[in-house]
Design an enzyme around this catalytic site. Structure first.
Site, PDB file in Angstrom:
ATOM      1  N   ARG A   1      25.804 -45.633 -11.184  1.00 59.02           N
ATOM      2  CA  ARG A   1      24.988 -46.054 -12.324  1.00 59.02           C
ATOM      3  C   ARG A   1      25.652 -47.277 -12.958  1.00 59.02           C
ATOM      4  O   ARG A   1      26.735 -47.679 -12.538  1.00 59.02           O
ATOM      5  CB  ARG A   1      24.753 -44.927 -13.347  1.00 59.02           C
ATOM      6  CG  ARG A   1      25.791 -43.885 -13.538  1.00 59.02           C
ATOM      7  CD  ARG A   1      27.094 -44.339 -14.130  1.00 59.02           C
ATOM      8  NE  ARG A   1      26.907 -45.146 -15.327  1.00 59.02           N
ATOM      9  CZ  ARG A   1      27.749 -46.028 -15.805  1.00 59.02           C
ATOM     10  NH1 ARG A   1      28.887 -46.268 -15.177  1.00 59.02           N
ATOM     11  NH2 ARG A   1      27.495 -46.698 -16.893  1.00 59.02           N
ATOM     12  N   GLY A   2      24.979 -47.837 -13.967  1.00 55.65           N
ATOM     13  CA  GLY A   2      25.493 -49.073 -14.576  1.00 55.65           C
ATOM     14  C   GLY A   2      24.808 -50.257 -13.914  1.00 55.65           C
ATOM     15  O   GLY A   2      24.755 -50.331 -12.671  1.00 55.65           O
ATOM     16  N   ALA A   3      24.289 -51.181 -14.739  1.00 55.91           N
ATOM     17  CA  ALA A   3      23.395 -52.225 -14.218  1.00 55.91           C
ATOM     18  C   ALA A   3      23.955 -53.039 -13.029  1.00 55.91           C
ATOM     19  O   ALA A   3      23.298 -53.107 -11.971  1.00 55.91           O
ATOM     20  CB  ALA A   3      22.965 -53.133 -15.367  1.00 55.91           C
TER      21      ALA A   3
ATOM     22  N   ARG B   1      15.432 -46.205 -10.383  1.00 50.21           N
ATOM     23  CA  ARG B   1      15.702 -46.357 -11.816  1.00 50.21           C
ATOM     24  C   ARG B   1      15.039 -47.667 -12.258  1.00 50.21           C
ATOM     25  O   ARG B   1      15.442 -48.734 -11.833  1.00 50.21           O
ATOM     26  CB  ARG B   1      17.216 -46.375 -12.104  1.00 50.21           C
ATOM     27  CG  ARG B   1      17.851 -45.028 -11.770  1.00 50.21           C
ATOM     28  CD  ARG B   1      19.133 -44.773 -12.503  1.00 50.21           C
ATOM     29  NE  ARG B   1      18.984 -44.600 -13.920  1.00 50.21           N
ATOM     30  CZ  ARG B   1      20.008 -44.707 -14.771  1.00 50.21           C
ATOM     31  NH1 ARG B   1      21.212 -44.994 -14.328  1.00 50.21           N
ATOM     32  NH2 ARG B   1      19.821 -44.520 -16.068  1.00 50.21           N
TER      33      ARG B   1
ATOM     34  N   GLN C   1      28.590 -40.898 -20.755  1.00 48.49           N
ATOM     35  CA  GLN C   1      29.282 -41.937 -19.967  1.00 48.49           C
ATOM     36  C   GLN C   1      30.500 -42.482 -20.719  1.00 48.49           C
ATOM     37  O   GLN C   1      31.451 -42.953 -20.105  1.00 48.49           O
ATOM     38  CB  GLN C   1      28.328 -43.100 -19.651  1.00 48.49           C
ATOM     39  CG  GLN C   1      27.248 -42.791 -18.639  1.00 48.49           C
ATOM     40  CD  GLN C   1      25.969 -42.336 -19.292  1.00 48.49           C
ATOM     41  OE1 GLN C   1      25.991 -41.710 -20.341  1.00 48.49           O
ATOM     42  NE2 GLN C   1      24.846 -42.634 -18.667  1.00 48.49           N
TER      43      GLN C   1
ATOM     44  N   ASP D   1      21.186 -53.541 -19.778  1.00 46.38           N
ATOM     45  CA  ASP D   1      20.495 -53.235 -18.525  1.00 46.38           C
ATOM     46  C   ASP D   1      19.425 -54.273 -18.233  1.00 46.38           C
ATOM     47  O   ASP D   1      19.041 -54.476 -17.082  1.00 46.38           O
ATOM     48  CB  ASP D   1      19.891 -51.833 -18.576  1.00 46.38           C
ATOM     49  CG  ASP D   1      21.023 -50.820 -18.462  1.00 46.38           C
ATOM     50  OD1 ASP D   1      21.655 -50.514 -19.487  1.00 46.38           O
ATOM     51  OD2 ASP D   1      21.309 -50.399 -17.328  1.00 46.38           O
TER      52      ASP D   1
ATOM     53  N   ASN E   1      19.322 -51.528 -23.495  1.00 52.08           N
ATOM     54  CA  ASN E   1      20.601 -50.940 -23.072  1.00 52.08           C
ATOM     55  C   ASN E   1      20.584 -49.441 -23.360  1.00 52.08           C
ATOM     56  O   ASN E   1      19.622 -48.913 -23.928  1.00 52.08           O
ATOM     57  CB  ASN E   1      21.757 -51.632 -23.812  1.00 52.08           C
ATOM     58  CG  ASN E   1      23.107 -51.282 -23.221  1.00 52.08           C
ATOM     59  OD1 ASN E   1      23.302 -51.357 -22.012  1.00 52.08           O
ATOM     60  ND2 ASN E   1      24.053 -50.857 -24.050  1.00 52.08           N
ATOM     61  N   LYS E   2      21.660 -48.782 -22.991  1.00 58.20           N
ATOM     62  CA  LYS E   2      21.768 -47.329 -23.143  1.00 58.20           C
ATOM     63  C   LYS E   2      21.295 -46.883 -24.525  1.00 58.20           C
ATOM     64  O   LYS E   2      21.654 -47.475 -25.541  1.00 58.20           O
ATOM     65  CB  LYS E   2      23.230 -46.922 -22.920  1.00 58.20           C
ATOM     66  CG  LYS E   2      23.554 -45.463 -23.085  1.00 58.20           C
ATOM     67  CD  LYS E   2      22.697 -44.546 -22.281  1.00 58.20           C
ATOM     68  CE  LYS E   2      22.747 -44.772 -20.790  1.00 58.20           C
ATOM     69  NZ  LYS E   2      21.672 -44.067 -20.064  1.00 58.20           N
TER      70      LYS E   2
HETATM   71  O1  MRU Z   1      22.230 -44.802 -17.486  1.00 58.88           O
HETATM   72  P1  MRU Z   1      23.373 -45.683 -17.092  1.00 58.88           P
HETATM   73  O2  MRU Z   1      24.698 -44.986 -17.107  1.00 58.88           O
HETATM   74  O3  MRU Z   1      23.098 -46.411 -15.811  1.00 58.88           O
HETATM   75  O4  MRU Z   1      23.398 -46.762 -18.222  1.00 58.88           O
HETATM   76  C1  MRU Z   1      24.361 -47.767 -18.182  1.00 58.88           C
HETATM   77  C2  MRU Z   1      24.316 -48.588 -19.370  1.00 58.88           C
HETATM   78  O5  MRU Z   1      23.447 -48.510 -20.184  1.00 58.88           O
HETATM   79  C3  MRU Z   1      25.337 -49.633 -19.475  1.00 58.88           C
HETATM   80  O6  MRU Z   1      25.694 -49.786 -20.789  1.00 58.88           O
HETATM   81  C4  MRU Z   1      24.658 -50.848 -18.897  1.00 58.88           C
HETATM   82  O7  MRU Z   1      24.414 -50.716 -17.543  1.00 58.88           O
HETATM   83  C5  MRU Z   1      25.161 -52.119 -19.257  1.00 58.88           C
HETATM   84  S1  MRU Z   1      26.721 -52.683 -18.705  1.00 58.88           S
HETATM   85  C6  MRU Z   1      27.069 -52.264 -17.213  1.00 58.88           C
END
Ligand code: MRU
Length: 353
Positions: A46-48, A89, A195, A236, A246-247
């Site tokens: 996970r993570g963009a 996603r 996370q 994201d 974002n999250k």
């Molecule tokens: O749901 P996730 O864990 O994929 O969400 C990740 C985030 O929201 C991060 O903050 C985001 O990807 C930005 S930085 C890598």
């Protein structure tokens, strides 16, 4: 330590299984596009930026499989694998970007399918290498906004685990720490999947960065009592007007920071920018299963009644007015986002003011 990479011996994609951290550092191996989609959906990765790389490797694996089975309608099958990778996603634009960058190199008229698979794999590996270099540049740029002695609230996980290495906002904190600046991180838990508590805290331990975990709802308290100098998070997707998707929780955190005149810093690679979307309200927000919210236990007891229902949006939109600085790999933007970002995206030099 790489979050995701090609294992040449096994001819498989190797990724850290982030669902098992901080308890255990172990890896999963994917040998098909479908397995990569599954790993993405179930949050093993996970993570963009990491999703962009996973998407790219997913296409390469799908092409590899097709080159072995050689169905007549191989290109249609490839397109359908790309679609399910992208849909695994929907919010982080990096995923679609990674998928399409590899797909765009595959010629539907190609008869040399092994050659096409080789091209796809080379491109995915290049994307993974570029991710590290881009994130390193982000870390350098972002660390310029961190002063010796800063206490920073950080949201979600934006570290090495969110990319191939370094990540985004947390990479800047890690770089500042490596430069010898004394930084203290208030790692917010980031409900519901935690996370922050699970992954960012684990990364703080790896790099020896001083930190404490706070509950998400304690952020306002710390922002108001003068103990925090900055708020850092990633993105994201960043839309043409500078809105940050974002999250979930980023919006509330930014509101509380702005009310207390604490700078809000968003760190992201240019690949997280989506100029085809005017503002954040147009972005599809992924709604995840409600059991992510409800399945926690405390003292062996479920935190909600057995029949409770929940809503679980994974992301929210922070309007551009709440952002003090957008840190990209091309430079830092403090105002006139929509004009400057176009120059960055289309690779035209700019003074970044
Ligand atoms: O749901 P996730 O864990 O994929 O969400 C990740 C985030 O929201 C991060 O903050 C985001 O990807 C930005 S930085 C890598």
């Amino acid at each position: 330590l790489r979050t995701i990479e090609w294992d040449a011996e096994r001819k498989q994609v190797k990724m850290i299984d982030q669902r098992l951290l901080p308890g255990r550092l172990s890896y999963i191996y994917c040998q098909s596009g479908e397995q990569v989609s599954h790993a993405i959906k179930t949050m093993a990765i996970r993570g963009a930026p990491a999703l962009g790389v996973a998407g790219a490797f997913g296409v390469a694996l799908a092409m590899l499989e097709l080159s072995q089975k050689r169905p007549v309608d191989w290109y249609e099958k490839l397109l359908s694998s790309c679609k399910s990778l992208e849909e695994s996603r929907p919010t982080a634009v990096n995923l679609a970007w990674g998928v399409n960058r590899v797909l765009s190199l595959i010629n539907p008229q190609h008869s040399d399918l092994e050659g096409a698979a080789r091209i796809a794999l080379e491109e995915a590996s290049r994307i993974a290498e570029e991710d590290v270099a881009t994130n390193m540049q982000l870390a350098i740029n972002g660390s310029a906004l961190i002063d010796d002695g800063d206490t920073i609230i950080h949201h979600c996980n934006t570290g090495a685990l969110a990319g191939v290495d370094w990540g985004t906002a947390f990479g800047a904190i890690r770089f500042a720490h490596e430069q010898g600046k004394r930084v203290h991180v208030l790692v917010d838990e980031t409900r519901p999947r935690l996370q922050g508590a699970r992954l960012t805290a684990w990364e703080c331990e790896q790099y020896g960065i001083p930190y404490e975990i706070i509950t998400d709802n304690a952020a306002g308290y710390y922002l108001r009592n003068g103990r925090v100098q900055k708020v850092f998070f990633g993105a994201d997707r960043v839309t043409a007007n500078g809105d940050v998707v974002n999250k979930v929780g980023t919006y509330m955190l930014s509101l509380a920071a702005q009310a207390n005149k604490i700078p809000v810093v968003c760190v992201f690679p240019i690949t997280s920018v989506d100029l085809s979307v005017d503002n954040g309200d147009e972005v599809e927000i992924e709604e995840r299963p409600m059991d992510e919210v409800l399945s926690l236990e405390m003292n062996g007891v479920k935190i909600a009644p057995a029949n409770a229902k929940a809503r679980n949006p994974a992301f929210d939109v922070t309007p551009f007015q709440l952002i003090t600085a957008w840190v990209t790999d091309k430079g830092i933007i403090r105002s006139q986002f929509s004009q400057i970002i176009k120059r960055y995206v289309y690779n035209k030099p700019s003074d970044g003011k």
